[in-house]
Scaffold this motif. Structure first.
Motif, PDB file in Angstrom:
ATOM      1  N   GLU A  23     -52.182 -92.826  37.382  1.00  0.00           N
ATOM      2  CA  GLU A  23     -51.308 -93.710  36.673  1.00  0.00           C
ATOM      3  C   GLU A  23     -51.941 -93.780  35.343  1.00  0.00           C
ATOM      4  OE1 GLU A  23     -52.568 -94.307  39.698  1.00  0.00           O
ATOM      5  OE2 GLU A  23     -50.761 -94.231  40.980  1.00  0.00           O
ATOM      6  N   SER A  24     -53.071 -94.057  35.094  1.00  0.00           N
ATOM      7  CA  SER A  24     -53.672 -94.543  33.552  1.00  0.00           C
ATOM      8  C   SER A  24     -53.723 -93.177  32.851  1.00  0.00           C
ATOM      9  CB  SER A  24     -54.843 -94.925  33.756  1.00  0.00           C
ATOM     10  OG  SER A  24     -55.616 -95.205  32.753  1.00  0.00           O
ATOM     11  N   VAL A  25     -54.238 -92.085  33.351  1.00  0.00           N
ATOM     12  CA  VAL A  25     -54.195 -90.842  32.555  1.00  0.00           C
ATOM     13  C   VAL A  25     -52.760 -90.340  32.178  1.00  0.00           C
ATOM     14  CG1 VAL A  25     -54.310 -88.903  34.477  1.00  0.00           C
ATOM     15  CG2 VAL A  25     -55.481 -88.712  32.330  1.00  0.00           C
ATOM     16  N   ARG A  26     -51.759 -90.513  33.151  1.00  0.00           N
ATOM     17  CA  ARG A  26     -50.410 -90.105  32.967  1.00  0.00           C
ATOM     18  C   ARG A  26     -49.932 -90.952  31.668  1.00  0.00           C
ATOM     19  NH1 ARG A  26     -48.443 -90.503  37.628  1.00  0.00           N
ATOM     20  NH2 ARG A  26     -48.403 -88.152  37.990  1.00  0.00           N
ATOM     21  N   GLU A  27     -50.198 -92.171  31.485  1.00  0.00           N
ATOM     22  CA  GLU A  27     -49.806 -93.049  30.626  1.00  0.00           C
ATOM     23  C   GLU A  27     -50.443 -92.849  29.177  1.00  0.00           C
ATOM     24  OE1 GLU A  27     -47.736 -95.950  28.221  1.00  0.00           O
ATOM     25  OE2 GLU A  27     -47.274 -94.883  30.127  1.00  0.00           O
ATOM     26  N   LEU A  28     -51.872 -92.380  29.380  1.00  0.00           N
ATOM     27  CA  LEU A  28     -52.589 -92.133  28.120  1.00  0.00           C
ATOM     28  C   LEU A  28     -52.020 -90.799  27.614  1.00  0.00           C
ATOM     29  CD1 LEU A  28     -54.948 -92.239  26.291  1.00  0.00           C
ATOM     30  CD2 LEU A  28     -56.423 -91.122  28.042  1.00  0.00           C
ATOM     31  N   GLY A 113     -50.852-104.566  27.870  1.00  0.00           N
ATOM     32  CA  GLY A 113     -51.385-105.293  29.146  1.00  0.00           C
ATOM     33  C   GLY A 113     -51.757-104.431  30.441  1.00  0.00           C
ATOM     34  N   LEU A 114     -52.086-103.122  30.000  1.00  0.00           N
ATOM     35  CA  LEU A 114     -52.539-102.122  30.839  1.00  0.00           C
ATOM     36  C   LEU A 114     -53.960-101.922  30.949  1.00  0.00           C
ATOM     37  CD1 LEU A 114     -49.797 -99.294  30.110  1.00  0.00           C
ATOM     38  CD2 LEU A 114     -49.806-100.872  31.891  1.00  0.00           C
ATOM     39  N   GLY A 115     -54.343-101.321  32.002  1.00  0.00           N
ATOM     40  CA  GLY A 115     -55.871-101.152  32.005  1.00  0.00           C
ATOM     41  C   GLY A 115     -56.466 -99.981  31.232  1.00  0.00           C
ATOM     42  N   HIS A 116     -57.695-100.300  30.508  1.00  0.00           N
ATOM     43  CA  HIS A 116     -58.325 -99.266  29.692  1.00  0.00           C
ATOM     44  C   HIS A 116     -58.640 -98.046  30.658  1.00  0.00           C
ATOM     45  CE1 HIS A 116     -60.985 -97.130  27.036  1.00  0.00           C
ATOM     46  NE2 HIS A 116     -60.644 -97.867  26.070  1.00  0.00           N
ATOM     47  N   PRO A 117     -58.050 -96.730  30.149  1.00  0.00           N
ATOM     48  CA  PRO A 117     -58.778 -95.421  30.959  1.00  0.00           C
ATOM     49  C   PRO A 117     -60.160 -95.477  31.131  1.00  0.00           C
ATOM     50  CG  PRO A 117     -56.770 -95.390  29.362  1.00  0.00           C
ATOM     51  CD  PRO A 117     -57.539 -96.382  29.042  1.00  0.00           C
ATOM     52  N   THR A 118     -60.484 -94.808  32.280  1.00  0.00           N
ATOM     53  CA  THR A 118     -61.862 -94.388  32.475  1.00  0.00           C
ATOM     54  C   THR A 118     -62.406 -93.434  31.461  1.00  0.00           C
ATOM     55  OG1 THR A 118     -61.611 -92.840  33.966  1.00  0.00           O
ATOM     56  CG2 THR A 118     -61.634 -95.100  34.856  1.00  0.00           C
ATOM     57  N   ALA A 119     -63.664 -93.119  31.566  1.00  0.00           N
ATOM     58  CA  ALA A 119     -64.219 -92.003  30.375  1.00  0.00           C
ATOM     59  C   ALA A 119     -63.701 -90.723  30.904  1.00  0.00           C
ATOM     60  CB  ALA A 119     -65.762 -92.085  30.758  1.00  0.00           C
ATOM     61  N   GLU A 121     -61.148 -89.884  32.338  1.00  0.00           N
ATOM     62  CA  GLU A 121     -59.687 -89.950  32.039  1.00  0.00           C
ATOM     63  C   GLU A 121     -59.466 -89.714  30.682  1.00  0.00           C
ATOM     64  OE1 GLU A 121     -57.458 -92.874  35.383  1.00  0.00           O
ATOM     65  OE2 GLU A 121     -58.557 -93.792  33.615  1.00  0.00           O
ATOM     66  N   MET A 122     -60.440 -90.352  29.792  1.00  0.00           N
ATOM     67  CA  MET A 122     -60.374 -90.033  28.238  1.00  0.00           C
ATOM     68  C   MET A 122     -60.732 -88.601  27.973  1.00  0.00           C
ATOM     69  SD  MET A 122     -62.053 -93.694  27.211  1.00  0.00           S
ATOM     70  CE  MET A 122     -62.603 -93.051  25.640  1.00  0.00           C
ATOM     71  N   GLU A 123     -61.706 -88.307  28.754  1.00  0.00           N
ATOM     72  CA  GLU A 123     -62.302 -86.669  28.397  1.00  0.00           C
ATOM     73  C   GLU A 123     -61.299 -85.734  28.994  1.00  0.00           C
ATOM     74  OE1 GLU A 123     -66.692 -88.000  29.511  1.00  0.00           O
ATOM     75  OE2 GLU A 123     -65.648 -87.062  30.998  1.00  0.00           O
ATOM     76  N   THR A 124     -60.517 -85.991  29.979  1.00  0.00           N
ATOM     77  CA  THR A 124     -59.472 -84.990  30.433  1.00  0.00           C
ATOM     78  C   THR A 124     -58.297 -85.034  29.425  1.00  0.00           C
ATOM     79  OG1 THR A 124     -60.222 -85.362  32.732  1.00  0.00           O
ATOM     80  CG2 THR A 124     -58.059 -84.571  32.194  1.00  0.00           C
ATOM     81  N   ALA A 125     -57.906 -86.063  28.935  1.00  0.00           N
ATOM     82  CA  ALA A 125     -56.703 -86.132  27.880  1.00  0.00           C
ATOM     83  C   ALA A 125     -57.342 -85.373  26.893  1.00  0.00           C
ATOM     84  CB  ALA A 125     -56.477 -87.618  27.643  1.00  0.00           C
ATOM     85  N   LEU A 126     -58.601 -85.579  26.314  1.00  0.00           N
ATOM     86  CA  LEU A 126     -59.214 -84.949  25.112  1.00  0.00           C
ATOM     87  C   LEU A 126     -59.033 -83.375  25.295  1.00  0.00           C
ATOM     88  CD1 LEU A 126     -60.496 -85.074  22.205  1.00  0.00           C
ATOM     89  CD2 LEU A 126     -62.752 -85.197  23.641  1.00  0.00           C
ATOM     90  N   GLY A 127     -59.364 -83.025  26.341  1.00  0.00           N
ATOM     91  CA  GLY A 127     -59.136 -81.718  26.745  1.00  0.00           C
ATOM     92  C   GLY A 127     -58.186 -81.174  26.623  1.00  0.00           C
ATOM     93  N   ASN A 153     -55.397 -83.407  37.807  1.00  0.00           N
ATOM     94  CA  ASN A 153     -54.357 -83.127  38.350  1.00  0.00           C
ATOM     95  C   ASN A 153     -53.019 -83.502  37.792  1.00  0.00           C
ATOM     96  OD1 ASN A 153     -53.566 -81.474  40.770  1.00  0.00           O
ATOM     97  ND2 ASN A 153     -53.253 -83.311  42.008  1.00  0.00           N
ATOM     98  N   LEU A 154     -53.232 -84.052  36.597  1.00  0.00           N
ATOM     99  CA  LEU A 154     -51.977 -84.447  35.884  1.00  0.00           C
ATOM    100  C   LEU A 154     -51.473 -82.796  35.312  1.00  0.00           C
ATOM    101  CD1 LEU A 154     -50.151 -86.661  34.738  1.00  0.00           C
ATOM    102  CD2 LEU A 154     -52.016 -86.282  32.700  1.00  0.00           C
TER     103      LEU A 154
END
Length: 432
Positions: A23-28, A113-119, A121-127, A153-154
């Motif tokens: 959920e978080s990485v998808r929103e990011l 109001g959403l949670g901050h992504p994990t490290a 998740e951030m790295e994956t999005a950056l990739g 897996n996104l």
């Protein structure tokens, strides 16, 4: 954003720990414009061997003339190497630019109001963002821990789902049985892809086969009967696999032949899916593949081997390779582990091979087990154990104990092996 600031931001996010789910990485990624959309993916999951298999596949595709993105974890020498194109780490400029965009998106998520992504998740999005920016032809994507709920897996455009050896690890998150763990790994299988799996326990194979059949995905299993004429070596290994004769690899360890066979099957699948590579380039890429920290020879007289064995299955593979290559030689171990790993089983499997065991604390890792606590665990099975105050002290001590004809084996957490390899190589250079 400067590089130091970007690294500090990721480190701060790392304190949030592991949070499985998409959920978080998808929103990011949505806020970044969904950079994962349109990427062609080779998705690699497994407990052991996934990094080596990824290295073979990426090396061959690069030799074949494709622009290849690669996502790995963890880094060995430099943080930026977790995201690569054509075997070059993401540039400092792109890293800072991408992390600035990610910070803006994360702060906006928190404001909503959403949670901050994990490290991770951030790295994956950056990739994903970087691979899109670099217009990669294909991306070799390594999962972090599991598969089904792993941030990677996104990815949508999976051509091949590759599942390497599955064993018990990360059981707190993935399940208590091989079947449960296999179900998480098999989560990377998506409709329309091909599935390639290495040698597996029947319980694992049943789960993978069921998921592949459910989604109508062709399943290719690497069979040990297809491997023949294997010639093992520390600096080069040679084998036949099916109709391919005399394939050569530079990665050492008995298990690397199996990993190479998995990669060859995946490459054949990719040829069917629009990414053919000439046979000459396949052989060139297999030989040129490098994966530091996996039964890597970093010194001679004495031999100095570095291996990232950090769970029960990897420890058994390490034990097999040490017996095969160095039976009868005096061995000195350097061990460093994380608190949440199966270090008890690792000690039980390997301790009998060592004349002396030196324990170290993996530096700059909040999950590190101290050298003294590890030494206490080892001492219950092996009387010859010493806790070193630093990696430098461990290297000096191991050289004195091994002499010129012995073998030093450093293994455990990958988090300290990069620094240790740098120490050893500096000493090797000073000696020549």
């Amino acid at each position: 954003m400067k590089e130091r600031e970007a690294l500090a931001y990721v480190k701060q996010a790392g304190s949030r720990g592991i949070v499985p789910g998409l959920e978080s990485v998808r929103e990011l990624c949505r806020r970044l414009g969904n950079p994962q959309a349109g990427l062609k993916i080779v998705h690699v999951a497994g407990t052991n061997g996934k990094g080596s298999v990824s290295a073979y596949i990426a090396s061959v595709l690069k030799c074949g003339g494709y622009r290849v993105g690669r996502y790995i974890s963890p880094a060995i020498f430099d943080y930026r190497e977790i995201i690569q194109t054509d075997e070059h780490p993401i540039t400092k400029k792109a890293f800072c630019q991408g992390m600035e965009l990610i910070r803006e998106a994360c702060e906006a998520m928190e404001a909503d109001g959403l949670g901050h992504p994990t490290a991770f998740e951030m790295e994956t999005a950056l990739g994903f963002w970087y691979f899109q920016e670099k217009k990669c032809d294909i991306v070799v994507l390594e999962t972090g821990m599991g598969g089904l709920l792993d941030a990677t897996n996104l990815a949508e455009g999976t051509l091949a789902a590759v599942i390497t050896s599955v064993s018990r690890d990360h059981m707190k998150f993935l399940g208590d049985t091989l079947g449960e763990i296999a179900a998480q790994k098999a989560g990377i299988i998506k409709a329309g892809c091909h599935v390639v799996t290495g040698f597996q326990e029947q319980e694992v194979l049943d789960v993978v086969a069921e998921k592949a059949a459910l989604l109508g995905c062709p399943l290719i299993q690497v069979g040990p009967e297809e491997l023949s004429h294997v010639r093992y070596g520390l600096e080069k290994q040679r084998f036949d696999y099916g109709d391919r004769k005399g394939v050569e690899i530079s990665l050492a360890g008995k298990h690397q032949v199996e990993n190479a066979a998995v990669a060859l099957e995946a490459l054949d699948v990719l040829a069917e899916r629009g990414f053919p590579v000439a046979e000459e380039k396949i052989r060139q890429g297999m030989l040129q593949a490098r994966w530091p920290g996996r039964f890597t020879l970093v010194g001679r007289r004495p031999y100095f081997i570095v291996d990232g064995a950090h769970n029960e299955d990897a420890a058994r593979r390490l034990e097999q390779s040490l017996k095969f290559y160095f039976q009868g030689r005096r061995m000195i171990f350097i061990m460093g582990v994380l608190r949440d790993k199966e270090y008890g089983q690792m000690i039980q499997i390997t301790h009998a091979l060592a004349d002396q065991i030196i324990t170290v604390t993996p530096p700059e890792n909040a999950r590190a087990l101290s050298a003294y606590d590890l030494a206490r665990e080892v001492s219950a099975l092996h009387p010859g154990v010493t806790a070193a105050d630093s990696l430098e002290e461990a290297v000096e001590m191991s050289r004195l104990l091994a002499g010129k004809e012995g073998v030093i084996v450093a293994f455990g957490s990958l988090s300290f092996l990069g620094r240790l390899m740098e120490i050893v190589r500096k000493k090797e250079t000073a000696r020549t």
